[in-house]
Design a protein around this motif. Sequence first.
Motif, PDB file in Angstrom:
ATOM      1  N   UNK A 147      -8.437   0.534  -8.724  1.00 21.76           N
ATOM      2  CA  UNK A 147      -8.370  -0.752  -8.150  1.00 21.76           C
ATOM      3  C   UNK A 147      -8.805  -1.241  -6.977  1.00 21.76           C
ATOM      4  N   UNK A 148      -9.182  -2.249  -6.490  1.00 19.36           N
ATOM      5  CA  UNK A 148      -9.702  -2.752  -5.380  1.00 19.36           C
ATOM      6  C   UNK A 148      -8.665  -3.037  -4.243  1.00 19.36           C
ATOM      7  N   UNK A 149      -8.621  -2.727  -3.236  1.00 19.03           N
ATOM      8  CA  UNK A 149      -7.836  -2.946  -2.254  1.00 19.03           C
ATOM      9  C   UNK A 149      -8.347  -3.427  -1.042  1.00 19.03           C
ATOM     10  N   UNK A 150      -7.691  -4.569  -0.317  1.00 18.19           N
ATOM     11  CA  UNK A 150      -7.753  -4.832   1.033  1.00 18.19           C
ATOM     12  C   UNK A 150      -6.667  -4.403   1.887  1.00 18.19           C
ATOM     13  N   UNK A 209     -14.389  -6.704   3.149  1.00 13.85           N
ATOM     14  CA  UNK A 209     -14.762  -5.946   2.094  1.00 13.85           C
ATOM     15  C   UNK A 209     -13.522  -5.048   1.661  1.00 13.85           C
ATOM     16  N   UNK A 210     -13.656  -5.098   0.134  1.00 17.14           N
ATOM     17  CA  UNK A 210     -12.437  -4.185  -0.494  1.00 17.14           C
ATOM     18  C   UNK A 210     -12.953  -2.704  -0.579  1.00 17.14           C
ATOM     19  N   UNK A 225      -1.560  -4.379   2.902  1.00 18.12           N
ATOM     20  CA  UNK A 225      -2.519  -4.385   1.833  1.00 18.12           C
ATOM     21  C   UNK A 225      -2.162  -4.642   0.759  1.00 18.12           C
ATOM     22  N   UNK A 226      -3.301  -5.270   0.105  1.00 17.63           N
ATOM     23  CA  UNK A 226      -3.131  -5.819  -1.355  1.00 17.63           C
ATOM     24  C   UNK A 226      -4.146  -5.706  -2.088  1.00 17.63           C
ATOM     25  N   UNK A 227      -3.955  -5.932  -3.527  1.00 13.55           N
ATOM     26  CA  UNK A 227      -5.100  -5.822  -4.511  1.00 13.55           C
ATOM     27  C   UNK A 227      -5.273  -7.358  -4.825  1.00 13.55           C
TER      28      UNK A 227
END
Length: 358
Positions: A3-6, A13-14, A56-58
């Motif tokens: 998954x891409x996370x912030x 950027x993720x 943090x979130x996706x």
Amino acid sequence: MRAAVLHETGQDKLEVLDDVEAVGFGPGRVRVRVRATGLCHSDLSAMNGVLPQPAPFVPGHEGAGEITEVGEGVRGLKPGDRVVVCWLPACGACPACKRGQTELCLAGFMNAGTPNFKRPTGDVFGFAGTGTFAEEVVVDAGCAVPIPDDVPFDIAALIGCGVTTGLGAALNTADVEAGSSVAVIGCGGVGISAIQGARLKGAAEIVAVDPVASRRESALRFGATRAVSPDELADAKQHVTAGEGFDYVFEVVGRSATARTAYENTRRGGTLVVVGAGAMDDFLQLNMFELFFDEKRILPSMYGGGDVLRSYERTIALWRAGRIDLAGLITHRVPLTEINEALDQMRTGTALRTCIEI
Ligand SMILES: [Zn+2]
Ligand SMILES: [Zn+2]
């Protein structure tokens, strides 16, 4: 899974990570293997803090995929079903749903404070309760809407947000009258969908307004009769409406400055449709005299402003009949590992929609 996370609000950027797990599976919930997800401008707005979202979130809320597991009590869905991930599910029981305004149902936001994912280092949220920049999501059964087999995942993903929002603004909220004049300010995926909606309704003139030349060219392909940069709007208004203003102006940016421009370019008695998602501390100023005297209608349009499931079905019918072009909205495709390139394409305005294939 991947998954891409912030990590923190405000970062641009993720990080693509392989140690993320989708959590919350159980009664009434389904597990979805995401296959395609679009990048919507709201994802950027959540990343930079314009839209409220714990981190943090996706990011990602415009996705489609296959059901892999259904929880106890889930009816009408089974493993293998192809679904659109709906970030605004209708509970069917609240006053808004009972009135048929399912786009105003708040059921989907009730879980907003509940993490959708976890990593060894802690909890991770999913944007708008979904988080489709991931190989897998676990969502309420109502967030997984079955789609027919002939709808490809990339097209289905667009229906999950941008197309439903833009088309619905023209078809449901504005209910554009045949022969009318329309201006659309902001011509990304949502604005182009509003243009297609206005064309379907028989608008005589559709003026696309966008600072990016490639988007103006796209707008003409999708049904705009004229495409101008913001500083050419005054001339277009003069030319198309003899200075009176447009019958309908769609604001698809989400800023008070463009909403004010849209208001001023709407004719007296005309309709301003507010489609863009803006910030809580960005205020639109109107004076009480103009508000009363010019009798302009201001119609906000949330997620297409109509019954969500009906909107999905209508979009699929129009797409299947060749009356709207959805494939043409996808100007870029990248794998999830190149998500940061997709973000840049969105920021520079070179993409209408980037499809992230997962
Ligand atoms: Zn409801
Ligand atoms: Zn969206």
